[in-house]
Enzyme design. Structure first.
Site, PDB file in Angstrom:
ATOM      1  N   GLU A 178       0.868  -1.181   0.000  1.00  0.00           N
ATOM      2  CA  GLU A 178       0.000   0.000   0.000  1.00  0.00           C
ATOM      3  C   GLU A 178       0.906   1.233   0.000  1.00  0.00           C
ATOM      4  OE1 GLU A 178      -3.843   1.191   2.578  1.00  0.00           O
ATOM      5  OE2 GLU A 178      -1.932   1.648   3.539  1.00  0.00           O
ATOM      6  N   ASP A 179       1.075   1.812  -1.171  1.00  0.00           N
ATOM      7  CA  ASP A 179       1.989   2.939  -1.316  1.00  0.00           C
ATOM      8  C   ASP A 179       1.334   4.019  -2.166  1.00  0.00           C
ATOM      9  OD1 ASP A 179       4.233   4.627  -1.550  1.00  0.00           O
ATOM     10  OD2 ASP A 179       4.828   3.603  -3.400  1.00  0.00           O
TER      11      ASP A 179
END
Length: 920
Positions: free
Chosen positions: A632-633
């Site tokens: 999750e970036d």
């Protein structure tokens, strides 16, 4: 040293060091000899191999340098630090140089790790030796890492919360050079029972029967060993090998010990100690033992070299370990229960006590597997506001084997595509309270299976102090949250999910940690830099959380072991790594990104964090080949899903965070007649190079938790049922809700995620109890009763379930990237093909088209298999059954040789499947 006793010989052959004597394997099944094992870890090498190959490799490298040539080892074959840049055709010298430097730093880090661990597997298996473990020698062993402490003990309700009772006096070994503390808690001898004659008498805590219950007495075993194995004079043994070191340690480092070095008496040098020992044993009876002496070569060494006569050395080495005799001294669980009660009983509350230069401290152990953050209202499963701040404690979780949870189901096979149902256990009930693991298992898991999803992703499962933080301010990384139940309750949840064919993922938060000091890791041993950076770098700039010191091998040991722990202990199938941007940049991701590659290799990039992520993916995928990792970036860091051997970080999927932000922005700020089809498609497909690695969602928990709005609330929250246009507004909302989910689900990526309740258009947001709402649980639940009545929400659920079936039957997500051949901003129509499936969307709020032409790749007959306007989904049913079959026309449209003319009402989406190919 003058006499090598039977017991010391037995320990020499069979008992490993304190660090390795209490692994989970031995704890569960008694002792077993550990031999070197082959491993599938390509990047893992043993310390022995490393030390043996290092001199040879270094000499080879020197020779190659002299010849002007480079050198590569076996570990470097197939490794290209900038490989993914080459594959993608990216030319950026600064980033390429950064990747090469990062690769070199990774090699140096592994060298440092191999100096302390056998291999990377051992590096990620700290849970086998740290924390609380049952040992076969009728005791419980505890190990903790606290380099800033000068004394360590276990205090709890089992010893009256005393820092000395049942701790230091009964076998406290102190710490090693790295700051690891080792404590032995002896089991209690029951009244009327006699202590064991052998200090190493071992018990199989799990099984009721083994060789030790065969009736052979200890005297018979010793006589047999003396006659068949030992030399004369080698049959003596000690009563308690812990007595002397424990007394010395208590005298030197205990709570009442000298507090400064000046107060300590001088410790004699090695020569003086040796002469005193020799004088003490001058009258010992002679025995046929190997002669020991000290070589004094005149050099001022503190440790003398011990000399053993060479013939005796060879004779000693030729002996095989006396395993058969040792096995016959073991006893089973029945004997253990008859003679002993546990030193720390199951369910005992405890904390770790540190004596530090700044005074005494009590902390919840870092490796604790079950923690209570405060007192709980058991009836409502809620924490009163004043109890949230009460002092936490760990709970010793060691149920007897007959009561411990036994796994029933194997892990499901890794699917070709992921349909993930994201959920939070605490808010999963329909009552204003905290729901439990057992309630979730009973009520929610069958719903997830019925809804057509093949995986669940749990948020907030890991222990956290404050419930309102949703579980993101984690305090105890190895513990499931006691709010929801026990460790065995969580095992039952995972097991039942596997029985239903559902994978179980955890949202893991290693990007920051809770700042609390009484619970958690902040100032754990009194020092500010134990687990976290000191100064500003150790503080998140906006969230007030602590930032891990990823470059420290002991912190890596902790975090990597934590990942492996959830897979080994709880059989989880993967992780979503939460908020990578918080850890990968020293500005925590709160900076403006220009889109230039320079943003990803400048002075604000935390290289240590990147090395941790590479190690995490390498180790997880090597130890557990079917594991799934999700990144999750928000910054689209290059190489997230590329192999680590080619310069990537090694994730299986990455989250396209732009999609839910786009839908929220459009619904809140832009009238639907002004929506740009090009922008929608461009955002949905993201980076086309990573299309098959993308996880997408129209909304997740971020859009509906603590102040946010779900898409359903945006579309229906302001509608007044008594207003004259309410019917049209509801129809508009229903149409857009179905269309946004369908296009997000099908246009790109191999993974889709939906938050619990969004599949049926949950009408209310989530709001956790906090001071702003007077600690109310009114919005911290899900309204499952809406599915029981006919109407809007049941219709939404019917559509979502058929959307999941579409992937299950047709394999939509597992197909290659779609051919997006029609994006028209004026007509507001989008069309694309994915395999034999044709998807058509008309987002126009008013314009309908009787015969809209879209290109197709194959000539033939196409059948309508999904229509968002069906009456069973709450639509108007404008398309008649006679229009379900469409035949292609030989006409070039959208750059394709054939086309379909389809009826296309406004705000409607259709899915056609090629049923029969026509050859022209």
């Amino acid at each position: 040293m003058a006499s090598l006793s039977l017991q010391s010989r037995l320990c020499f052959y069979s008992a490993p060091s304190a660090l390795h004597s209490n692994s989970r394997h031995r704890r569960r099944h008694g002792f077993s000899i550990q031999f070197p094992r082959k491993t599938d870890l390509k990047t893992v090498c043993s310390a022995a191999e490393h030390s043996q190959q290092q001199p040879q490799q270094s000499s080879e490298k020197q020779a190659m340098r002299k010849k002007g040539k480079g050198s590569t080892t076996d570990a470097d074959k197939g490794v290209d630090p900038v490989g993914f840049l080459t594959k993608l055709g990216i030319s950026h010298k600064a980033f390429a140089q950064f990747l090469r430097e990062r690769h070199k730093a990774l090699k140096d880090l592994k060298d440092e790790i191999f100096n302390r661990h056998l291999n990377l597997k051992e590096m990620a298996s700290g849970f086998e030796i740290l924390g609380m473990h049952r040992h076969v020698e009728h005791r419980v062993d505890y190990m903790e890492w606290a380099p800033g402490a000068r004394y360590c003990a276990i205090v709890g309700d089992f010893n009256g919360w005393s820092p000395t009772e049942n701790c230091a006096r009964e076998g406290h070994f102190g710490h090693d050079d790295y700051g690891y503390w080792f404590i032995i808690l002896e089991d209690k001898l029951k009244e009327g029972e006699k202590p064991d004659e052998l200090y190493f008498q071992q018990y199989n805590y799990v099984d009721d029967y083994d060789k030790g219950d065969s009736g052979i007495t200890v005297e018979e075993i010793f006589k047999k060993a003396n006659d068949e194995y030992w030399e004369p004079g080698e049959d003596r043994f000690l009563k308690n090998r812990f007595e002397l070191p424990a007394k010395l340690y208590e005298q030197w480092f205990g709570p009442n010990s000298p507090q400064t070095y000046e107060e300590l008496e001088p410790i004699p040098d090695a020569e003086t100690r040796y002469k005193a020992w020799k004088e003490q044993h001058k009258d010992d009876p002679p025995g046929n033992l190997p002669p020991f002496d000290v070589i004094d070569n005149g050099k001022e060494y503190d440790i003398y070299n011990v000399f053993i006569d060479p013939p005796w050395r060879e004779k000693f080495r030729a002996k095989k370990p006396p395993i058969p005799y040792w096995l016959e001294t073991r006893k089973g669980r029945k004997a253990w229960l008859k003679k002993y009660s546990p030193g720390i009983p199951h369910g005992s509350r405890y904390r770790v006590y540190f004596n530090t230069p700044n005074g005494p401290l009590e902390r919840v152990p870092a490796w604790a597997t079950y923690v209570k953050p405060g007192e709980v209202n058991e009836e409502l499963r809620t924490w009163p506001p004043d109890a949230e701040g009460s002092q936490a404690y760990a709970i010793h979780w060691e149920p007897p084997p007959e009561s411990a949870y036994k796994w029933k189901h194997s892990r499901p096979n890794k699917p070709r595509s992921l349909r993930i149902y994201e959920c939070h256990v605490g808010i999963s009930g329909s009552e204003p309270k905290i729901s439990s693991f057992n309630e979730f298992t009973k009520n929610v898991l069958p719903h997830v299976k019925n809804a057509g999803y093949n995986a669940i992703q749990l948020i907030g499962v890991i222990e956290h102090k404050d419930y309102y933080t949703v579980g993101y301010r984690v305090t105890n990384l190895f513990a499931v949250s006691s709010r929801f139940g026990t460790p065995d309750d969580f095992k039952r949840l995972v097991d039942e999910a596997h029985g239903l064919g559902l994978l179980v993922f955890l949202d893991i938060v290693h990007s920051y940690s809770a700042p609390d000091e009484m619970v958690g890791l902040s100032l754990f041993d009194g020092s500010n830099d134990c687990y976290f950076h000191s100064g500003k770098r150790g503080q998140h700039k906006y969230w007030g959380t602590r930032m891990f010191k990823y470059g420290d091998p002991d912190v890596l040991h902790y975090l990597l072991s934590n990942l492996n722990w959830w897979v080994v202990e709880y059989h989880t199938d993967g992780f979503q790594f939460h908020s990578l941007s918080s850890m990968m940049y020293t500005h925590n991701g709160f900076a403006s990104f220009t889109g230039d590659m320079e943003d990803y290799c400048n002075q604000y990039v935390d290289r240590d964090a990147l090395l941790y992520l590479i190690l995490a993916n390498d180790i997880l995928h090597a130890l557990h080949p079917n594991i799934i990792t999700i990144a999750e970036d928000a910054t689209s860091y290059p190489g997230l899903c590329e192999p680590t051997s080619q310069g990537g970080l090694g994730f299986d999927y990455y989250v396209n965070l732009s999609v839910p932000e786009m839908w929220s922005s459009l619904l809140e700020n832009t009238p639907d007649q002004d929506w740009s089809m090009s922008k929608i498609v461009g955002t949905l497909i993201g980076n086309r190079c990573y299309a098959d690695k993308m996880l997408v969602y129209a909304e997740n928990h971020n859009q509906s938790i603590s102040g946010g709005k779900s898409l359903a609330e945006m579309l229906f929250g302001q509608i007044n049922e008594h207003s004259p246009d309410s019917k049209d507004l509801i129809l508009k909302g229903c149409s857009l809700y179905r269309m946004t989910r369908l296009i997000t689900f099908t246009i790109c990526g191999r993974a889709f995620l939906s938050f619990m309740g969004n599949e049926f258009g949950h009408p209310k947001r989530v709001e956790f109890p906090m001071s702003s709402n007077n600690f109310s649980y009114a919005l911290a639940m899900r309204r499952w009763e809406l599915l029981e009545a006919e109407g809007l929400h049941r219709d939404f659920f019917s559509f979502d379930k058929d959307m999941m079936k579409l992937d299950e039957k047709e394999g939509v997500l597992s197909r290659s990237f779609p051919n997006i051949h029609h994006v028209n901003d004026s007509t507001m129509v989008i069309s694309y093909m994915r395999g034999p499936l044709l998807f058509i969307y008309n987002f126009h709020p008013t314009d309908s088209y009787e015969k809209y032409q879209v290109g197709v790749e194959e000539a033939g007959e196409y059948q309508l298999i999904l229509n968002t306007d069906e009456k069973e989904y709450g639509g108007q049913g404008l398309i008649g059954c006679d229009q379900y079959i469409q035949r292609t026309i030989s006409r070039r449209v959208d750059g394709l040789r054939n086309c379909l003319e389809v009826p296309l009402p406004n705000r409607i989406a259709q899915v056609y499947k090629l049923k029969r190919i026509l050859r022209i």
